[in-house]
Design a protein around this motif. Structure first.
Motif, short mmCIF file in Angstrom:
data_model
loop_
_atom_site.label_atom_id
_atom_site.label_comp_id
_atom_site.label_asym_id
_atom_site.label_seq_id
_atom_site.Cartn_x
_atom_site.Cartn_y
_atom_site.Cartn_z
N ALA A 1 -21.85 48.81 6.63
CA ALA A 1 -22.56 49.19 5.40
C ALA A 1 -21.95 50.45 4.79
O ALA A 1 -21.76 50.55 3.57
N GLU A 2 -21.62 51.43 5.63
CA GLU A 2 -21.05 52.68 5.13
C GLU A 2 -19.70 52.46 4.46
O GLU A 2 -19.41 53.07 3.42
N LEU A 3 -18.88 51.59 5.01
CA LEU A 3 -17.55 51.37 4.43
C LEU A 3 -17.65 50.55 3.14
O LEU A 3 -16.89 50.79 2.19
N LEU A 4 -18.56 49.59 3.10
CA LEU A 4 -18.72 48.81 1.87
C LEU A 4 -19.21 49.69 0.72
O LEU A 4 -18.70 49.61 -0.40
N PRO B 1 -22.64 42.03 0.26
CA PRO B 1 -21.53 43.00 0.29
C PRO B 1 -21.03 43.43 -1.08
O PRO B 1 -20.76 44.61 -1.31
N HIS B 2 -20.89 42.50 -2.02
CA HIS B 2 -20.34 42.87 -3.32
C HIS B 2 -21.30 43.75 -4.11
O HIS B 2 -20.87 44.51 -4.98
N MET B 3 -22.60 43.67 -3.79
CA MET B 3 -23.55 44.56 -4.44
C MET B 3 -23.28 46.01 -4.06
O MET B 3 -23.44 46.92 -4.88
N LEU B 4 -22.84 46.23 -2.83
CA LEU B 4 -22.52 47.59 -2.41
C LEU B 4 -21.23 48.07 -3.09
O LEU B 4 -21.11 49.25 -3.41
N ARG B 5 -20.30 47.17 -3.34
CA ARG B 5 -19.10 47.55 -4.11
C ARG B 5 -19.48 47.93 -5.55
O ARG B 5 -19.01 48.92 -6.09
N HIS B 6 -20.38 47.12 -6.15
CA HIS B 6 -20.85 47.45 -7.49
C HIS B 6 -21.58 48.80 -7.49
O HIS B 6 -21.43 49.60 -8.42
N ALA C 1 -26.28 46.36 -9.11
CA ALA C 1 -26.04 47.58 -8.33
C ALA C 1 -27.37 48.15 -7.89
O ALA C 1 -28.38 48.05 -8.61
N LEU C 2 -27.38 48.77 -6.73
CA LEU C 2 -28.60 49.40 -6.23
C LEU C 2 -28.83 50.74 -6.92
O LEU C 2 -27.87 51.45 -7.22
N PRO C 3 -30.08 51.10 -7.15
CA PRO C 3 -30.35 52.49 -7.53
C PRO C 3 -29.89 53.42 -6.40
O PRO C 3 -29.84 53.02 -5.23
N VAL C 4 -29.58 54.65 -6.74
CA VAL C 4 -29.04 55.59 -5.75
C VAL C 4 -30.00 55.76 -4.58
O VAL C 4 -29.58 55.76 -3.41
N ASP C 5 -31.31 55.88 -4.86
CA ASP C 5 -32.24 56.12 -3.77
C ASP C 5 -32.30 54.95 -2.80
O ASP C 5 -32.45 55.14 -1.59
N GLU C 6 -32.15 53.72 -3.31
CA GLU C 6 -32.17 52.56 -2.42
C GLU C 6 -30.89 52.47 -1.60
O GLU C 6 -30.91 52.07 -0.43
N ALA C 7 -29.77 52.84 -2.21
CA ALA C 7 -28.51 52.86 -1.46
C ALA C 7 -28.60 53.88 -0.32
O ALA C 7 -28.18 53.61 0.81
#
Length: 318
Positions: free
Chosen positions: A148-151, A255-260, A119-125
């Motif tokens: 990206a926004e929807l994922l 994409p699945h990283m954004l879901r995580h 999962a990305l840190p919040v600041d990177e997301a």
């Protein structure tokens, strides 16, 4: 059952004969042969320590040696590979009629712990969501920003995303209700669920819908290419990776990283595991619980960074 006795002097000869067999008959590479030899050296060392000949090794011996390797820090995968080598050796001994019982067949390596989802840190997301490619075609930029926004904003699976249509219909697998701020998707097991869509994702969707007609050729799909066809998962993976690198993220994003990231960040803020389960469409709460481990890692980092007693004391300069 044989009693443990002094190790026979022909153990080394059996190992040499087996290695000759696999070298000639299986034509193993030198590197693979060296790994086989190292595994069998370990087996001989354990047998000598136990005072038992290789042909008299029993399953109880092997289980004890597996436990010793595990407690000594050997990984589950490493133990599984060693057992595989031992299993081949004892299979060959059995075909030679030299053992009465195969001591490794029913012995399994410890279960490997499941790796944590990335999962990305919040600041990177936030940085990724805020990225804008000014040099790209405006419609492509609007489309990729919306993806990206929807994922990230809805936690959609890639299959759920590509299955979205631009409008609701009797044949649509999924669609987004702009007025209700909800995404209706067809998930795993053909189960339908509805997911809230946040303001940023809705704004991105409106921008894309305004520009989508420049691509459209009577295709029902929400996300289409310049020739009008529905985007494929692989195409979206390539575009998202490109976008994350342009945004300066250290790790290429899939994409699945954004879901995580969605699941982890919602859990960090709410602490409501059951709600995250519903949002992700998990059939079992056990599947969702992996994100509590990510949440704990986040809390541990906060503690390490903020608590005065967590800071390592620096040695005094001499």
């Amino acid at each position: 059952m044989s009693h443990a006795g002094p190790a026979r002097s022909d153990d080394a000869g059996l190992v040499r004969a087996y290695l000759d067999h696999v070298r000639v008959d299986k034509r193993l590479a030198d590197r693979t042969l060296a790994l086989y030899a190292a595994d069998l050296d370990k087996l001989q060392a354990y047998a000598r320590e136990a005072g038992v000949a290789l042909a008299d090794v029993m399953p109880a011996h092997v289980r004890r040696w597996v436990a010793q390797m595990h407690s000594g820090g050997r990984s589950a995968r490493g133990i599984a590979l060693i057992l595989s080598g031992w299993r081949g050796f004892y299979g060959w001994l059995g075909r030679q009629g030299l053992i009465q019982q195969h001591p490794v067949n029913d012995v399994r390596a410890p279960k490997a712990g499941k790796p944590l989802p990335k999962a990305l840190p919040v600041d990177e997301a936030v940085r990724l969501m805020g990225h804008e490619d000014a040099e790209d075609d405006p419609a492509l930029e609007a489309r990729d920003a919306c993806i990206a926004e929807l994922l990230y904003g809805c936690g959609l699976r890639i299959g759920e995303l590509v299955g979205l249509d631009a409008a609701a219909s009797a044949t649509a697998r999924g669609w987004i209700d702009l007025g209700g701020a909800e995404a209706h998707v067809l998930g795993k097991g053909s189960k339908r669920r509805s997911v809230p869509v946040g303001r940023a994702a809705l704004d991105a969707l409106r921008r894309w819908l305004d520009l989508r007609p420049t691509f459209a050729r009577d295709d029902a799909a929400l996300f289409i290419g310049q020739r009008g066809g529905r985007l494929t998962p692989q195409y979206i993976r390539v575009r998202l990776k490109r976008r994350s690198l342009q945004a300066g993220l250290a790790t290429p994003v899939h994409p699945h990283m954004l879901r995580h990231s969605y699941a982890s960040h919602v859990l960090q803020s709410s602490g409501d595991l059951r709600a995250v389960q519903e949002l992700l469409g998990h059939a079992s709460i056990g599947t969702t619980q992996v994100y509590t481990r990510l949440d704990f890692q986040h809390l541990a980092r906060v503690y390490d960074a903020a608590h005065p007693r967590a800071q390592a004391r620096k040695p005094r300069a001499k």
